[in-house]
Design an enzyme around this catalytic site. Structure first.
Site, PDB file in Angstrom:
ATOM      1  N   SER A  50       0.854  -1.186   0.000  1.00  0.00           N
ATOM      2  CA  SER A  50       0.000   0.000   0.000  1.00  0.00           C
ATOM      3  C   SER A  50       0.890   1.237   0.000  1.00  0.00           C
ATOM      4  CB  SER A  50      -0.925   0.016   1.227  1.00  0.00           C
ATOM      5  OG  SER A  50      -0.176   0.173   2.422  1.00  0.00           O
ATOM      6  N   ILE A  52       3.131   4.587  -0.429  1.00  0.00           N
ATOM      7  CA  ILE A  52       4.236   5.012  -1.282  1.00  0.00           C
ATOM      8  C   ILE A  52       4.968   3.820  -1.886  1.00  0.00           C
ATOM      9  CG2 ILE A  52       6.514   6.138  -1.217  1.00  0.00           C
ATOM     10  CD1 ILE A  52       5.251   8.111   0.828  1.00  0.00           C
ATOM     11  N   SER A 163      12.585  10.228   6.119  1.00  0.00           N
ATOM     12  CA  SER A 163      11.542  11.215   6.400  1.00  0.00           C
ATOM     13  C   SER A 163      12.173  12.527   6.822  1.00  0.00           C
ATOM     14  CB  SER A 163      10.627  10.721   7.527  1.00  0.00           C
ATOM     15  OG  SER A 163       9.771  11.764   7.978  1.00  0.00           O
ATOM     16  N   TYR A 189      10.167   7.408  15.791  1.00  0.00           N
ATOM     17  CA  TYR A 189      10.175   7.291  14.332  1.00  0.00           C
ATOM     18  C   TYR A 189      11.188   8.265  13.723  1.00  0.00           C
ATOM     19  CZ  TYR A 189       8.286   7.443   9.532  1.00  0.00           C
ATOM     20  OH  TYR A 189       8.124   7.412   8.172  1.00  0.00           O
TER      21      TYR A 189
END
Length: 307
Positions: A50, A52, A163, A189
């Site tokens: 699912s 990206i 990120s 994260y």
């Protein structure tokens, strides 16, 4: 300092990481960069049933590349594969079931796969943001096991989907599994993403024959964002990028000759190498801290490597 970092990062995000930020950057893209035939080239993509990862797999399959989907959930992976094949008319799409948070399983898969398969590009897309501190069956904190250690075990890591959230974090090598203080999944994260960018840079200097890159996809409307950051998603939904927009730079890094001409080890956003630190944010670590990270990961590697 964390308040300053978060504020500067959010303002930057509103300008650059949103759908409008992508559309502004895309005006300067060279469309011919992705006008490629990938027949005969093999791409392994982790976490691609699912979001990206799936959009990346679709774009590469559309151009004739052989896809190796590395996913945790067999049912969702097979459904994604069927959709990718249907849209691309490319039958060379294969599913491998691996839990990226299981260190021993990742080791065994990498070793077995490379005995009988060749991979031209590995796209490390799999990741998680667990908001309560949770241990895997091997006793590892789940975010760290999936986002950092799982990448370290894969031997060759040319493209890592990181990120921009890592810009808010300075490497904390003394608490890799977040055992001290109050656990914050978003911070964990971002810390993992900082580790990924440092590892990409270090690997590039150690393995000159391999081209390494990391990238920020921007703020995209994906199932992972909806699940892990529901309040952010609700407030920002109209401004978020599509999955294809989020995947664009990882596809560009994986397939274009223009990307291959870039120096190895850089961090990209919208097809451009960008800084890995915010101005005046005090997020730079020392070479000694980087060495300590590598030593800790090597210790984990030896612990879980199949005998």
């Amino acid at each position: 300092m964390s308040i300053y970092r978060n504020a500067v990062w959010f303002v930057k995000g509103l300008q650059e990481y949103t759908k409008s930020g992508y559309e502004a950057a895309a005006k300067h893209f060279a469309p011919a960069d992705l006008d490629v035939n990938l027949s005969g080239r093999s791409f392994m993509i982790t976490g691609c049933n699912s979001g990206i990862g799936k959009a990346t797999a679709q774009e590469i399959a559309n151009r004739g590349g052989t896809i190796h989907m590395v996913c945790r959930n067999k049912g969702r992976a097979e459904a994604a594969k069927d959709e990718i094949v249907e849209r691309s008319k490319n039958q060379n799409v294969h599913v491998h079931i691996v839990d990226m948070s299981n260190a021993k399983q990742v080791w065994e898969f990498a070793q077995n796969f490379l005995q009988s398969n060749a991979v031209h590009v590995l796209i490390n897309n799999a990741g998680c943001m667990v908001n309560q501190r949770e241990l895997t069956e091997e006793g590892l904190e789940k975010n760290f096991a999936t986002n950092t250690l799982g990448k370290y075990f894969q031997i060759l890591v040319p493209v890592t989907v990181s990120s921009g959230g890592m810009l808010t974090q300075k490497l904390n090598v003394d608490d890799l599994q977040f055992e001290k203080g109050t656990f914050d999944g978003t911070m964990a994260y971002a810390q993992n993403k900082r580790q990924q960018v440092i590892l990409t840079d270090r690997w590039a200097s150690q393995h000159k024959e391999i081209h390494f890159s990391s990238m920020h996809p921007g703020w995209a409307d994906t199932p992972a964002v909806q699940t892990s950051m529901p309040s952010f998603h609700a407030k920002m939904q109209s401004k978020l990028r599509t999955e294809a927009m989020g995947a664009d730079t990882s596809v560009w890094l994986a397939v274009s000759a223009a990307a291959a001409k870039q120096p190895s080890g850089l961090f990209f956003q919208d097809r451009k190498a960008v800084a890995t630190h915010l101005p005046l944010a005090s997020t730079r670590c020392t070479p000694q801290e980087e060495e300590k990270l590598l030593a800790a990961l090597e210790e984990f590697a030896l612990k879980f490597k199949p005998q």
